[in-house]
Design an enzyme around this catalytic site. Structure first.
Site, short mmCIF file in Angstrom:
data_model
loop_
_atom_site.label_atom_id
_atom_site.label_comp_id
_atom_site.label_asym_id
_atom_site.label_seq_id
_atom_site.Cartn_x
_atom_site.Cartn_y
_atom_site.Cartn_z
N LYS A 76 0.99 -1.28 0.14
CA LYS A 76 0.18 0.36 0.23
C LYS A 76 0.91 1.06 0.08
O LYS A 76 2.03 1.14 0.64
CB LYS A 76 -0.40 -0.09 0.90
CG LYS A 76 -1.75 0.92 1.57
CD LYS A 76 -2.39 0.77 3.18
CE LYS A 76 -3.36 2.10 3.07
NZ LYS A 76 -4.78 1.22 3.34
N SER A 151 -9.50 1.50 3.11
CA SER A 151 -8.73 2.17 2.46
C SER A 151 -7.63 1.49 1.18
O SER A 151 -7.36 2.01 0.72
CB SER A 151 -8.15 3.12 3.01
OG SER A 151 -7.35 3.19 4.26
N SER A 175 -9.78 -1.37 7.16
CA SER A 175 -9.24 -0.94 6.14
C SER A 175 -8.88 -1.82 4.78
O SER A 175 -8.31 -1.45 3.71
CB SER A 175 -7.93 0.45 6.18
OG SER A 175 -8.59 1.75 5.94
N1 GLN Z 1 -12.45 3.98 7.21
C1 GLN Z 1 -12.57 4.35 8.12
C2 GLN Z 1 -11.20 5.89 7.72
O1 GLN Z 1 -11.81 6.08 6.98
C3 GLN Z 1 -10.83 3.04 8.46
C4 GLN Z 1 -9.47 3.30 8.03
C5 GLN Z 1 -8.92 2.66 7.98
O2 GLN Z 1 -8.22 1.69 8.59
N2 GLN Z 1 -7.66 2.73 7.78
O3 GLN Z 1 -10.96 5.97 8.97
#
Ligand code: GLN
Length: 476
Positions: A76, A151, A175
């Site tokens: 990532k 994400s 994410s």
């Molecule tokens: N969707 C969640 C957020 O926007 C989780 C993001 C993540 O785990 N990096 O914070």
């Protein structure tokens, strides 16, 4: 050439049925074919990975190859990899070159894994659909009208479509697990502190975890074994030894599981997902496991707690991107203050700006007690309650998400709707416990669903053991 697990790759390498160069070329050909359409990789290290493959083929011939020879992975775009660009999918870091390598990445390289490229994600890992990247939306490999989740969306699609064998993602509130569920693969988040965060760009430091996206539970297990454990460069990394999970005998145990009825009754949950959970529960009972309903009175507090605390931490962590030392600096400036303001306003995307504003607000002196301190207290309540349930039960099961992957552009205008996609995943993040999403079949439209299993702190071994059983007996 689509291997479910590294074990199969290794067997084919040892018996000379295949070479590492062939494996890398195969993944590269899929990337070349599919990436323009799906946008999973922001950069592909083509020449570098082919060169590495030749070296590792030599090592295999000489019998001194590492434990991950022939494993091709993507990272990532939040992980530092020395002398490679890292942008966090943000314009503010466009072109920035890493000066260090993240511990997790380094430990994989030390075992001869090959990094094939850098993967698209939501900007600074903030998002649930991979629509918040400065470098374009990622599309789901099962249906390109749908989001891949976020994400770590690029990382999930890359594994889903076999552009690489595994991906390294990050999971702050889901994410890794949520995109894994949307893409039909395995997504694993360990206990907080199990894997060093050194070299992983910080979003919310008391929640951030390195996570693994793979096609099988055994690959997640193997990778945790290699990258987990104490690291001098991360003072929060746990001193607990990582057991040699993959060498331990499988246990055929009957477990005690809990599920929360509030989840099944939650608003907006797909009927196919409720059905999947109910039939899983029935099957687990038939197999001799005990599974009981336990009330969870904190469901409605999960998202506010998570979003207040992570935004507060994000507003502090992201203050380093100010146009002074590195990254984007706006050219249209008149003094120091306008340089800060314009560089940050034009360098960050709208979701990141929203979180910085929200986080700064909840930390401000007039609102600190009302929001930040209160959210810390609620976090403790949720954690204690979750730990109490897990002291009486081996696992908590739930769906990973309330819906399957949704259409691109349907939730971007409404942040609250978007945040609701994380409803089931944030509990494990708030409590700091391990959680995994495993593929749980398809709905009537052919979109993947995920089953989430949470265990007590540092009980990854038990979690893997149980998940392998589910992987083998369910949804096949
Ligand atoms: N969707 C969640 C957020 O926007 C989780 C993001 C993540 O785990 N990096 O914070």
């Amino acid at each position: 050439m689509n291997y479910k697990s590294y074990q199969e790759i290794r067997a084919d390498l040892e018996s000379r049925r295949i070479t590492v160069s062939q494996i890398v070329s195969h993944h590269l050909s899929i990337i070349n074919d599919q990436n323009d359409r799906l946008n999973a990789f922001l950069e592909v290290f083509e020449q570098e990975s082919l060169k590495q493959a030749l070296l590792i083929d030599d090592k295999l011939r000489q019998g001194n190859a590492g434990r991950l020879a022939g494993l091709v992975l993507g990272i990532k775009d939040l992980f530092c990899f020395k002398d490679h660009v890292v942008t966090c999918s943000s314009k503010i870091l466009e072109g920035f070159v890493s000066q260090i390598t993240a511990t997790a990445v380094q430990r994989l390289i030390d075992e001869d894994a090959i990094i094939i490229g850098r993967q698209n994600c939501d900007e600074f890992a903030m998002g649930s659909s991979n629509e918040n990247s400065a470098f374009g939306v990622v599309k789901n490999g099962a249906n390109s009208k749908k989001v891949p989740g976020g994400s770590s969306g690029g990382s999930a699609v890359a594994v889903q479509t076999n552009m690489c064998q595994i991906s390294l993602g990050s999971d702050t509130g889901g994410s890794v697990r949520q995109p894994a569920a949307f893409c039909g693969i395995v997504g694993f988040k360990p206990t907080y502190s199990r894997i060093s965060r050194y070299g992983l760009t910080a979003y919310s430091s008391s929640f951030d975890c390195v996570g693994i996206l793979s096609k099988s539970v055994s690959d997640a297990e193997l990778i945790l074994e290699i990258i987990g454990g104490l690291d001098q460069n991360d003072s929060t990394s746990s001193t607990l030894e990582i057991p040699h999970f993959s060498l331990l005998p499988r246990e055929q145990k009957k477990y005690k599981l809990a599920y929360f009825p509030e989840i099944i009754q939650s608003e907006g949950i797909d009927s196919s997902i409720v059905q999947m959970l109910n039939s899983t529960i029935d099957q687990l009972k038939d197999e001799g496991h005990t599974i009981e309903e336990v009330s969870f009175p904190y469901l409605e507090y999960l998202l506010p707690t998570y979003y207040i605390l992570t935004s507060a931490e994000a507003s502090a962590n992201l203050s380093r991107f100010d146009g002074v030392r590195y990254g984007y600096r706006d050219q249209n400036i008149s003094d120091l203050e306008s340089m800060y303001k314009k560089s940050r306003t034009n360098g960050f995307g709208s979701e990141v700006l929203r979180r910085i504003m929200l986080g700064t607000f909840v930390l401000s002196s007039s609102y600190h007690d009302a929001f930040y301190t209160k959210a810390q207290k609620v976090r403790r309540r949720i954690k204690d309650y979750t730990e109490d349930v897990l002291s009486r039960y081996d696992f908590i099961v739930s769906p990973t998400t309330a819906t399957v992957a949704f259409n691109i552009d349907t939730k971007t205008k409404d942040p609250i709707q978007m945040y609701l996609s994380d409803l089931f995943t944030v509990q494990a993040s708030v409590a700091g416990i391990p959680a995994i999403s495993i593929p749980a079949g398809l709905d009537a439209n052919g979109m993947p669903m995920g089953l989430q299993i949470m265990s007590g702190k540092f009980e990854e071994q038990k979690l893997f053991n149980f998940c392998k059983e589910i992987e083998q007996n369910h949804f096949v």
